[in-house]
Design an enzyme around this catalytic site. Structure first.
Site, PDB file in Angstrom:
ATOM      1  N   ASP A 106     -10.385   3.782   4.378  1.00  0.00           N
ATOM      2  CA  ASP A 106     -10.486   2.321   4.232  1.00  0.00           C
ATOM      3  C   ASP A 106     -11.929   1.852   4.494  1.00  0.00           C
ATOM      4  OD1 ASP A 106      -9.227  -0.070   3.590  1.00  0.00           O
ATOM      5  OD2 ASP A 106      -8.707  -0.548   5.662  1.00  0.00           O
ATOM      6  N   GLN A 116      -4.134  -1.448   9.698  1.00  0.00           N
ATOM      7  CA  GLN A 116      -4.047  -2.794   9.122  1.00  0.00           C
ATOM      8  C   GLN A 116      -4.570  -3.819  10.127  1.00  0.00           C
ATOM      9  OE1 GLN A 116      -3.001  -3.538   5.892  1.00  0.00           O
ATOM     10  NE2 GLN A 116      -3.755  -5.567   6.385  1.00  0.00           N
ATOM     11  N   LYS A 164       0.839  -1.209   0.000  1.00  0.00           N
ATOM     12  CA  LYS A 164       0.000   0.000   0.000  1.00  0.00           C
ATOM     13  C   LYS A 164       0.864   1.246   0.000  1.00  0.00           C
ATOM     14  CE  LYS A 164      -3.761  -2.520   2.151  1.00  0.00           C
ATOM     15  NZ  LYS A 164      -4.371  -2.977   3.412  1.00  0.00           N
TER      16      LYS A 164
END
Ligand code: NAP
Length: 284
Positions: free
Chosen positions: A125, A102, A58
């Site tokens: 996200d 994450q 990412k």
């Protein structure tokens, strides 16, 4: 079987490239207008190899699109309070426009409380309750990236969803559940399947659009795919294997995503696009 009888591939790598080019142009424009580049903060807890790889991918993608990434790495021993405090500080930091936590973060941490520390306007996200609710109401907001990427793929290949029977195998909060809601929002008739579903095989045979989001290698048998169906495989299992038996399924499907090179790259492209969108809103 000849190639002519095989499904057309939905090329996620090519779509991701196009999305990222447009994102890079927007990021350059923001930098020119405001003197500030969009910034994504990535928060990693512990050193799980898969998570380390995902974050590295990412960050590399950010660099290609002109997005600055700020890495926050915390030890696996970090507690909920410290993690929430760290994320809250990023939420309040005007130099940060998007935040990615994450996951998984470790069983001893309250993952939901940690996600909720992300300010909604930086939730690129799409993991907060705010974002989920906005999606449910059909209001503007950031969608969970994998479901958002799946919808982009379906649109890219001109899949008409209205009235179609869409089946989602998997019901996780970040993938199965939201993608079903997005499909419903586009007038598909949606069936969710999960670990308690009876006779999955018969149900799969009726799906015009099948989204596999299970996390089990080659779980969906090719013989169960309805002829001409659109097959989207979000699964990503060790050995670069999806949740669908690709080789068998492509002989029956009309359109199918490969693994790798299908949903995965588009997911990252959506993350970048939403980061730049957040920066535009925050910087003006
Ligand atoms: P998850 O949270 O483990 O959820 C898996 C889902 O599959 C659950 O809803 C579970 O049902 C269902 N399931 C398990 N066994 C089943 C069975 N025998 N029959 C029917 N359903 C079954 O996984 P996830 O986070 O949604 O991820 C799913 C897959 O997508 C994984 O391979 C993951 O690596 C991949 N993924 C890819 C991306 C990407 O960017 N490409 C992003 C995220 C995830 P229950 O709810 O009943 O337990």
């Amino acid at each position: 079987m000849t190639d002519l009888q095989q499904a057309r591939l939905m090329d996620g790598t090519a779509l991701a490239r196009r999305i990222t080019e447009a994102t890079a142009a927007s990021a350059a424009d923001i930098l020119r207008r405001t003197g500030t580049a969009p910034c994504l903060a990535t928060v990693l807890v512990g050193e799980d190899p898969a998570s380390v790889t995902y974050v590295r991918m990412k960050r590399a993608a950010c660099a290609k699109a002109g997005i600055v990434s700020r890495q926050v790495a915390l030890p696996a021993s970090v507690g909920t309070a410290e993690l929430v405090e760290t994320i809250s500080a990023l939420s309040a930091d005007p130099q940060v426009h998007g935040i990615l936590l994450q996951h998984p973060v470790g069983g001893h941490i309250d993952e939901r409380a940690s996600f909720e520390a992300i300010a909604p306007e930086k939730d690129v996200d799409g993991v907060t309750m705010h974002s989920f609710a906005a999606m449910g109401f059909g209001l503007p907001g950031f969608v969970s990236c994998t479901p958002g990427g799946i919808m982009r793929l379906l649109d890219e290949y001109g899949v008409d969803l209205a009235g179609k029977h869409a089946m989602v195998v998997g019901r996780s909060a970040i993938l199965g559940k939201p993608v079903g809601m997005l499909l419903l929002g586009r007038d598909a008739t949606v069936t969710y399947c999960h670990s308690r579903t009876a006779d999955l095989s018969s149900l799969v045979r009726t799906a015009d659009v099948l989204v596999a989001a299970v996390g089990r290698p080659r779980f969906i048998a090719g013989a169960d795919v309805k002829p001409g169906a659109v097959v989207v495989d979000a699964g990503y299992n060790p050995g670069n294997v999806g949740d669908v038996d690709f080789e068998a399924a492509r002989l029956r499907a009309g359109l199918i995503t490969p693994v790798p090179g299908g949903v995965g790259p588009v997911t990252i492209a959506v993350l970048l696009a939403q980061t730049v969108e957040a920066a535009v809103r925050l910087l003006g």
